[in-house]
Scaffold this motif. Sequence first.
Motif, PDB file in Angstrom:
ATOM      1  N   ILE A   1      22.944  45.792  19.457  1.00  0.00           N
ATOM      2  CA  ILE A   1      22.133  44.593  19.304  1.00  0.00           C
ATOM      3  C   ILE A   1      21.872  44.030  20.697  1.00  0.00           C
ATOM      4  O   ILE A   1      22.810  43.752  21.457  1.00  0.00           O
ATOM      5  N   ASN A   2      20.614  43.891  21.034  1.00  0.00           N
ATOM      6  CA  ASN A   2      20.264  43.498  22.389  1.00  0.00           C
ATOM      7  C   ASN A   2      20.763  42.104  22.730  1.00  0.00           C
ATOM      8  O   ASN A   2      21.054  41.807  23.894  1.00  0.00           O
ATOM      9  N   ARG A   3      20.933  41.252  21.728  1.00  0.00           N
ATOM     10  CA  ARG A   3      21.327  39.863  21.981  1.00  0.00           C
ATOM     11  C   ARG A   3      22.786  39.732  22.388  1.00  0.00           C
ATOM     12  O   ARG A   3      23.120  38.931  23.273  1.00  0.00           O
ATOM     13  N   ASN A   4      23.667  40.537  21.799  1.00  0.00           N
ATOM     14  CA  ASN A   4      25.090  40.374  22.081  1.00  0.00           C
ATOM     15  C   ASN A   4      25.817  41.690  22.371  1.00  0.00           C
ATOM     16  O   ASN A   4      27.033  41.686  22.586  1.00  0.00           O
ATOM     17  N   GLY A   5      25.103  42.827  22.374  1.00  0.00           N
ATOM     18  CA  GLY A   5      25.739  44.102  22.700  1.00  0.00           C
ATOM     19  C   GLY A   5      26.557  44.700  21.584  1.00  0.00           C
ATOM     20  O   GLY A   5      27.333  45.640  21.838  1.00  0.00           O
ATOM     21  N   LEU A   6      26.409  44.244  20.350  1.00  0.00           N
ATOM     22  CA  LEU A   6      27.161  44.785  19.229  1.00  0.00           C
ATOM     23  C   LEU A   6      26.769  46.243  19.000  1.00  0.00           C
ATOM     24  O   LEU A   6      25.598  46.566  18.835  1.00  0.00           O
TER      25      LEU A   6
ATOM     26  N   LYS B   1      18.500  38.098  11.274  1.00  0.00           N
ATOM     27  CA  LYS B   1      17.124  38.580  11.139  1.00  0.00           C
ATOM     28  C   LYS B   1      16.343  38.324  12.427  1.00  0.00           C
ATOM     29  O   LYS B   1      16.421  37.240  13.007  1.00  0.00           O
ATOM     30  N   GLY B   2      15.595  39.330  12.858  1.00  0.00           N
ATOM     31  CA  GLY B   2      14.800  39.216  14.079  1.00  0.00           C
ATOM     32  C   GLY B   2      15.472  39.768  15.310  1.00  0.00           C
ATOM     33  O   GLY B   2      14.818  39.866  16.370  1.00  0.00           O
ATOM     34  N   ASP B   3      16.761  40.138  15.231  1.00  0.00           N
ATOM     35  CA  ASP B   3      17.436  40.702  16.399  1.00  0.00           C
ATOM     36  C   ASP B   3      16.809  42.045  16.785  1.00  0.00           C
ATOM     37  O   ASP B   3      16.479  42.865  15.921  1.00  0.00           O
ATOM     38  N   LEU B   4      16.683  42.263  18.087  1.00  0.00           N
ATOM     39  CA  LEU B   4      16.150  43.519  18.591  1.00  0.00           C
ATOM     40  C   LEU B   4      17.275  44.531  18.712  1.00  0.00           C
ATOM     41  O   LEU B   4      18.318  44.254  19.316  1.00  0.00           O
ATOM     42  N   VAL B   5      17.060  45.710  18.146  1.00  0.00           N
ATOM     43  CA  VAL B   5      18.025  46.802  18.203  1.00  0.00           C
ATOM     44  C   VAL B   5      17.526  47.796  19.238  1.00  0.00           C
ATOM     45  O   VAL B   5      16.386  48.280  19.145  1.00  0.00           O
ATOM     46  N   VAL B   6      18.366  48.106  20.232  1.00  0.00           N
ATOM     47  CA  VAL B   6      17.974  49.022  21.303  1.00  0.00           C
ATOM     48  C   VAL B   6      18.902  50.220  21.293  1.00  0.00           C
ATOM     49  O   VAL B   6      19.992  50.202  20.689  1.00  0.00           O
ATOM     50  N   SER B   7      18.468  51.279  21.978  1.00  0.00           N
ATOM     51  CA  SER B   7      19.272  52.496  22.036  1.00  0.00           C
ATOM     52  C   SER B   7      20.476  52.289  22.935  1.00  0.00           C
ATOM     53  O   SER B   7      20.437  51.554  23.924  1.00  0.00           O
ATOM     54  N   SER B   8      21.566  52.972  22.574  1.00  0.00           N
ATOM     55  CA  SER B   8      22.802  52.908  23.348  1.00  0.00           C
ATOM     56  C   SER B   8      22.912  54.135  24.230  1.00  0.00           C
ATOM     57  O   SER B   8      22.308  55.181  23.967  1.00  0.00           O
TER      58      SER B   8
ATOM     59  N   VAL C   1      14.494  50.308  19.494  1.00  0.00           N
ATOM     60  CA  VAL C   1      14.664  51.186  18.334  1.00  0.00           C
ATOM     61  C   VAL C   1      14.120  50.529  17.070  1.00  0.00           C
ATOM     62  O   VAL C   1      13.363  51.142  16.316  1.00  0.00           O
ATOM     63  N   ALA C   2      14.503  49.278  16.836  1.00  0.00           N
ATOM     64  CA  ALA C   2      14.085  48.604  15.600  1.00  0.00           C
ATOM     65  C   ALA C   2      14.284  47.111  15.763  1.00  0.00           C
ATOM     66  O   ALA C   2      14.805  46.641  16.787  1.00  0.00           O
ATOM     67  N   ARG C   3      13.866  46.375  14.751  1.00  0.00           N
ATOM     68  CA  ARG C   3      14.092  44.938  14.692  1.00  0.00           C
ATOM     69  C   ARG C   3      14.652  44.607  13.318  1.00  0.00           C
ATOM     70  O   ARG C   3      14.124  45.060  12.293  1.00  0.00           O
ATOM     71  N   VAL C   4      15.720  43.833  13.303  1.00  0.00           N
ATOM     72  CA  VAL C   4      16.433  43.545  12.060  1.00  0.00           C
ATOM     73  C   VAL C   4      15.522  42.783  11.103  1.00  0.00           C
ATOM     74  O   VAL C   4      14.900  41.781  11.475  1.00  0.00           O
ATOM     75  N   GLU C   5      15.462  43.285   9.869  1.00  0.00           N
ATOM     76  CA  GLU C   5      14.635  42.653   8.842  1.00  0.00           C
ATOM     77  C   GLU C   5      15.466  41.816   7.885  1.00  0.00           C
ATOM     78  O   GLU C   5      15.042  40.733   7.451  1.00  0.00           O
TER      79      GLU C   5
END
Length: 321
Positions: free
Chosen positions: A192-197, A223-230, A242-246
């Motif tokens: 998770i781009n916001r907190n590194g989860l 909802k709305g968090d940006l998901v990036v590749s690790s 990668v995606a955005r949380v729905e």
Amino acid sequence: MNTLSASPHRPLFPRGPGLGVRTLLLLLVCTSLIASELRGEPVSEPREWLAVALSPLVWVADIPTRLGQLTDHLRSRRQLIEENKQLERRQLQIESQLHRYAALDAENRRLRGLLEASARLQDRVVAADIIASNQDPYRQQITLDKGERHGVYRGQALVDASGVLGQIVQVYPSTSVGLLLTDPDHGIPVEINRNGLQATALGQGSGQRLRLPFLPANAEIQKGDLVVSSSLGGRFPAGYPVARVESVHHTPGGHFKEAIALPAARIGHGRQALLVWSERPVLDALQAGEAAAAEANLAPPPVVAPAPPGQPAAAAPAPGP
């Protein structure tokens, strides 16, 4: 005596007044009408009677003009019909050209997006054309026009201008097969781009969605968090969308969360993708080690050299590591 011979002789076509007399009478009538008009005497009624009497003659005299106008009208109508057909054909050609120009404009925008994406990536990238796609909704694969002779390898990352697209699963001499993110057999390490989860994004097949299962119940994801590749695994460029949380919901039992995300890549759109040359996956190194071990196990036994009579046989030196 014959009666017929006694009767007076009559001409077959009796002659009337001479031409001079008729002309004189016509001049007298015209002169009288002009004199009456000059004196102010009303002559409208005779004029109207004369116009009514002469109207059939006027209509008959106007027939050639009317026929000419009708012919021109018919000719003009045929010309208009032909011009209309030509304009319709021209309109169809222009519309087809406009559609083609619109398609080229959209393709140019996608190519510009790929170029911008390649500029953002630090690794080596090569654009490849998508030449085929699997129509099975539960097996989402694409075929690219780059293969082994272009340096493509299994596990290589596929991206587009918007995000991660998938990875290469089969390599042939001149083509390769890529597995898309949304395929049920595909998984990618993400954060998770916001907190590194840290999490794993799995495909859902025909739903065009990704799911992030087995998240801790207290995980900070919304909802709305940006998901990036690790960077885990070394296959995908780190930090690429990668995606955005729905949506986020708890799994039965309440010990975990599961998130549903929409892919950032335009899956199913466009005809190009980017192949990313990054660090080789660990799996390839393991496969290389297994191949070396297999070659060592298949090495021939040591050769025993023949000894002279009366001396024991000496074994050949063992091969080095």
